[in-house]
Design a protein around this motif. Structure first.
Motif, PDB file in Angstrom:
ATOM      1  N   LEU A  21      -3.176  42.805  62.157  1.00 48.94           N
ATOM      2  CA  LEU A  21      -2.398  44.014  62.417  1.00 48.94           C
ATOM      3  C   LEU A  21      -3.156  45.001  63.299  1.00 48.94           C
ATOM      4  N   ILE A  48      -2.400  50.926  57.299  1.00 48.55           N
ATOM      5  CA  ILE A  48      -1.888  50.365  58.557  1.00 48.55           C
ATOM      6  C   ILE A  48      -0.419  49.978  58.399  1.00 48.55           C
ATOM      7  N   LYS A  49      -0.101  49.352  57.268  1.00 46.82           N
ATOM      8  CA  LYS A  49       1.303  48.939  57.048  1.00 46.82           C
ATOM      9  C   LYS A  49       2.207  50.166  56.977  1.00 46.82           C
ATOM     10  N   HIS A  51       1.683  53.135  58.343  1.00 46.18           N
ATOM     11  CA  HIS A  51       1.788  53.709  59.690  1.00 46.18           C
ATOM     12  C   HIS A  51       2.779  52.913  60.531  1.00 46.18           C
ATOM     13  N   ARG A  52       2.721  51.598  60.440  1.00 45.94           N
ATOM     14  CA  ARG A  52       3.632  50.759  61.232  1.00 45.94           C
ATOM     15  C   ARG A  52       5.086  51.014  60.817  1.00 45.94           C
ATOM     16  N   ARG A  53       5.310  51.113  59.485  1.00 41.95           N
ATOM     17  CA  ARG A  53       6.680  51.385  59.004  1.00 41.95           C
ATOM     18  C   ARG A  53       7.163  52.732  59.531  1.00 41.95           C
ATOM     19  N   ALA A  57       7.409  50.311  64.091  1.00 46.94           N
ATOM     20  CA  ALA A  57       6.844  49.196  64.856  1.00 46.94           C
ATOM     21  C   ALA A  57       7.591  47.913  64.513  1.00 46.94           C
ATOM     22  N   GLU A  59       8.347  44.067  63.497  1.00 46.50           N
ATOM     23  CA  GLU A  59       7.668  43.169  62.566  1.00 46.50           C
ATOM     24  C   GLU A  59       6.719  42.263  63.356  1.00 46.50           C
ATOM     25  N   VAL A  60       5.550  42.021  62.803  1.00 47.53           N
ATOM     26  CA  VAL A  60       4.630  41.090  63.459  1.00 47.53           C
ATOM     27  C   VAL A  60       4.860  39.710  62.866  1.00 47.53           C
TER      28      VAL A  60
END
Length: 139
Positions: A21, A48-49, A51-53, A57, A59-60
């Motif tokens: 990530l 990090i998860k 912040h991405r939500r 961002a 989905e990786v």
């Protein structure tokens, strides 16, 4: 929940997921004296998860746990020893403090014992013993 899912992952897998990530992360942050800092890995991974939500961002792809990470090559990093097992019987709770004693009307001392210092008479005080010593040099 995510916390339970992370509980079963190895420290190395947690690091691999974080690196997936956040490719700029460094192994040195998460290893001290040859031992994984699992708590730090878990906190940073959740951050990090989150912040991405929040940032929306995309989905990786699922983390590739087989990907060769040069910094892990030839390293044998110890996991923190598991916490000591809980004692079989929980310790007894501490005894509650004794209840304060409440005076009832019969036990209460008569009010006349309490004299304010502003009205107290000092005439009845006993004399000082010894009496004032003579000042030095006086015969």
């Amino acid at each position: 929940s995510m916390g339970q899912e992370n509980a079963v992952k190895s420290d190395e897998d947690l690091y691999r997921e974080l690196k997936w990530l956040l490719p700029t992360t460094s192994l040195d942050i998460y290893v001290t004296a040859g031992t994984w800092q699992r708590d730090l890995l878990l906190v940073d991974l959740e951050l990090i998860k989150a912040h991405r939500r929040e940032a929306g961002a995309p989905e990786v792809a699922p983390v590739d746990l087989k990907k060769v990470l040069p910094e892990l090559q030839g390293r044998h990093i110890k996991s923190h020893p598991p916490e000591a097992p809980a004692p079989l019987a929980p310790p007894a709770p501490p005894a509650p403090p004794p209840a304060p004693h409440v005076l009832n009307a019969k036990e209460a001392p008569p009010r006349t014992q309490y004299v304010s210092t502003s009205t107290a008479s000092f005439r009845n005080l006993p004399p000082r013993y010894p009496p004032n010593p003579p000042s030095k040099g006086v015969v």
